[in-house]
Design a protein around this motif. Sequence first.
Motif, mmCIF file in Angstrom:
data_model
loop_
_atom_site.group_PDB
_atom_site.id
_atom_site.type_symbol
_atom_site.label_atom_id
_atom_site.label_comp_id
_atom_site.label_asym_id
_atom_site.label_seq_id
_atom_site.Cartn_x
_atom_site.Cartn_y
_atom_site.Cartn_z
ATOM 1 N N MET A 4 -7.885 12.791 -10.748
ATOM 2 C CA MET A 4 -8.944 13.184 -9.818
ATOM 3 C C MET A 4 -9.848 12.002 -9.496
ATOM 4 S SD MET A 4 -10.020 16.969 -11.216
ATOM 5 C CE MET A 4 -11.207 17.245 -9.911
ATOM 6 N N ALA A 5 -10.155 11.206 -10.522
ATOM 7 C CA ALA A 5 -10.985 10.021 -10.299
ATOM 8 C C ALA A 5 -10.297 9.058 -9.341
ATOM 9 C CB ALA A 5 -11.273 9.341 -11.631
ATOM 10 N N MET A 6 -8.973 8.925 -9.479
ATOM 11 C CA MET A 6 -8.224 8.046 -8.591
ATOM 12 C C MET A 6 -8.257 8.571 -7.161
ATOM 13 S SD MET A 6 -4.249 6.756 -8.890
ATOM 14 C CE MET A 6 -3.572 8.404 -8.726
ATOM 15 N N MET A 7 -8.170 9.907 -7.004
ATOM 16 C CA MET A 7 -8.187 10.513 -5.680
ATOM 17 C C MET A 7 -9.524 10.270 -4.992
ATOM 18 S SD MET A 7 -6.092 12.384 -3.816
ATOM 19 C CE MET A 7 -6.088 13.491 -2.408
ATOM 20 N N VAL A 8 -10.624 10.347 -5.765
ATOM 21 C CA VAL A 8 -11.958 10.152 -5.205
ATOM 22 C C VAL A 8 -12.091 8.767 -4.590
ATOM 23 C CG1 VAL A 8 -14.399 9.896 -5.804
ATOM 24 C CG2 VAL A 8 -13.115 11.838 -6.675
ATOM 25 N N TRP A 9 -11.476 7.769 -5.236
ATOM 26 C CA TRP A 9 -11.579 6.395 -4.737
ATOM 27 C C TRP A 9 -10.473 6.052 -3.737
ATOM 28 C CZ3 TRP A 9 -15.713 3.455 -5.308
ATOM 29 C CH2 TRP A 9 -16.605 3.754 -6.337
ATOM 30 N N MET A 10 -9.280 6.590 -3.957
ATOM 31 C CA MET A 10 -8.140 6.210 -3.136
ATOM 32 C C MET A 10 -8.273 6.701 -1.697
ATOM 33 S SD MET A 10 -4.106 6.948 -3.836
ATOM 34 C CE MET A 10 -4.303 8.722 -3.630
ATOM 35 N N MET A 11 -8.705 7.952 -1.529
ATOM 36 C CA MET A 11 -8.816 8.528 -0.191
ATOM 37 C C MET A 11 -9.779 7.731 0.698
ATOM 38 S SD MET A 11 -7.668 11.154 1.611
ATOM 39 C CE MET A 11 -8.092 12.322 2.903
ATOM 40 N N PRO A 12 -11.011 7.446 0.251
ATOM 41 C CA PRO A 12 -11.923 6.657 1.105
ATOM 42 C C PRO A 12 -11.391 5.272 1.441
ATOM 43 C CG PRO A 12 -13.123 7.695 -0.690
ATOM 44 C CD PRO A 12 -11.674 7.880 -0.982
ATOM 45 N N ILE A 13 -10.750 4.624 0.464
ATOM 46 C CA ILE A 13 -10.214 3.279 0.703
ATOM 47 C C ILE A 13 -9.117 3.324 1.759
ATOM 48 C CG2 ILE A 13 -8.872 1.403 -0.341
ATOM 49 C CD1 ILE A 13 -10.423 1.945 -2.944
ATOM 50 N N MET A 14 -8.245 4.335 1.673
ATOM 51 C CA MET A 14 -7.165 4.456 2.641
ATOM 52 C C MET A 14 -7.695 4.774 4.038
ATOM 53 S SD MET A 14 -4.305 6.468 0.348
ATOM 54 C CE MET A 14 -2.985 6.314 1.531
ATOM 55 N N ILE A 15 -8.701 5.668 4.108
ATOM 56 C CA ILE A 15 -9.290 6.016 5.399
ATOM 57 C C ILE A 15 -9.933 4.786 6.035
ATOM 58 C CG2 ILE A 15 -11.149 7.314 6.522
ATOM 59 C CD1 ILE A 15 -8.668 8.983 5.860
ATOM 60 N N ALA A 16 -10.702 4.037 5.249
ATOM 61 C CA ALA A 16 -11.358 2.835 5.762
ATOM 62 C C ALA A 16 -10.324 1.801 6.197
ATOM 63 C CB ALA A 16 -12.284 2.248 4.699
ATOM 64 N N PHE A 17 -9.254 1.643 5.401
ATOM 65 C CA PHE A 17 -8.215 0.668 5.706
ATOM 66 C C PHE A 17 -7.570 0.960 7.057
ATOM 67 C CE2 PHE A 17 -3.688 -0.492 5.583
ATOM 68 C CZ PHE A 17 -3.792 -1.857 5.393
ATOM 69 N N PHE A 18 -7.210 2.223 7.298
ATOM 70 C CA PHE A 18 -6.583 2.586 8.562
ATOM 71 C C PHE A 18 -7.581 2.524 9.716
ATOM 72 C CE2 PHE A 18 -3.506 4.823 5.700
ATOM 73 C CZ PHE A 18 -2.398 4.084 6.073
ATOM 74 N N ALA A 19 -8.853 2.872 9.431
ATOM 75 C CA ALA A 19 -9.868 2.861 10.488
ATOM 76 C C ALA A 19 -10.113 1.458 11.026
ATOM 77 C CB ALA A 19 -11.177 3.454 9.956
ATOM 78 N N PHE A 20 -9.884 0.439 10.198
ATOM 79 C CA PHE A 20 -10.061 -0.939 10.660
ATOM 80 C C PHE A 20 -9.082 -1.289 11.783
ATOM 81 C CE2 PHE A 20 -12.266 -1.876 6.572
ATOM 82 C CZ PHE A 20 -13.393 -2.474 7.114
ATOM 83 N N SER A 21 -7.948 -0.584 11.827
ATOM 84 C CA SER A 21 -6.894 -0.930 12.791
ATOM 85 C C SER A 21 -6.855 -0.024 14.014
ATOM 86 C CB SER A 21 -5.525 -0.887 12.103
ATOM 87 O OG SER A 21 -5.499 -1.738 10.968
ATOM 88 N N PHE A 22 -7.418 1.180 13.900
ATOM 89 C CA PHE A 22 -7.290 2.155 14.966
ATOM 90 C C PHE A 22 -8.484 2.144 15.913
ATOM 91 C CE2 PHE A 22 -4.402 4.309 11.811
ATOM 92 C CZ PHE A 22 -3.253 4.047 12.533
ATOM 93 N N PRO A 23 -8.367 2.784 17.095
ATOM 94 C CA PRO A 23 -9.475 2.821 18.050
ATOM 95 C C PRO A 23 -10.762 3.354 17.426
ATOM 96 C CG PRO A 23 -7.478 3.677 19.060
ATOM 97 C CD PRO A 23 -7.168 3.488 17.600
#
Length: 257
Positions: free
Chosen positions: A199-218
């Motif tokens: 659960m701790a990994m999910m709390v950190w992993m989801m925001p990092i992945m969202i931010a990572f993809f947001a850097f590339s998308f419109p």
Amino acid sequence: MKRRILLLFGMLSVFLFLTGCSEIKKPINAQSTGFWNEYIVYPLSWLIKEVAHLLGGSFGLSIIVVTVLIRLVLLPLMIKQTKSSKAMQALQPEMKALKEKYSSKDQKTQQKLQQETMALFSKHGVNPMAGCFPLIVQMPILIGFYHAISRTREIAQDSFLWFDLGTKDPLYLLPIIAGITTFIQQKMMMAGQEQNPQMAMMVWMMPIMIAFFAFSFPAALSLYWVVGNIFMILQTYFIKGPDLRAQATGNAGGAKK
């Protein structure tokens, strides 16, 4: 939790596949054919344009309003997810007792543990996968937004605040805010639950992945995610208010000690 992580990776893989499909360069209009175009992409494009017309031509404001409308439509599903999360939290002591009872790692014992756990869920009417349903529903909408923005020239070429809707945020503020608000929303959803490494990994992993993809998308896609997160944070606060206040009181009490 392992299933949720695998599901998340699977949906993100589908997201990347669909966002790169050949139709992304084809304009979307009423004559576009195919289930995806007719029932998801074009309706979103049409709705954004109609709301923008009512708001004086601002597609940025339109995306904010449409995002709130979509969240209101999804609200019953989100409330069900939150209630399921609270029900799972209430079952934690019994689940822990089952794990202690069937602590052996042999296959027969683990199968018995799984059977007893599922029987426990059935007895209390809890669906362990209910927390994944909002992710499953949101993914087509997110991909549809990406296509509607990229394939509707009026939207892609419009500007809002400091960014162009159809290109990346030049200041990278929206991706960062998207990651931060996702983290806050995840922490609030898991408030009061027994924490474990997954659960701790999910709390950190989801925001990092969202931010990572947001850097590339419109930037418009990041705007959709940020507004949706803020809506979810407010919704979670009102639904899980007692749990959040109890956790805050507990933390404060621990600090005093």
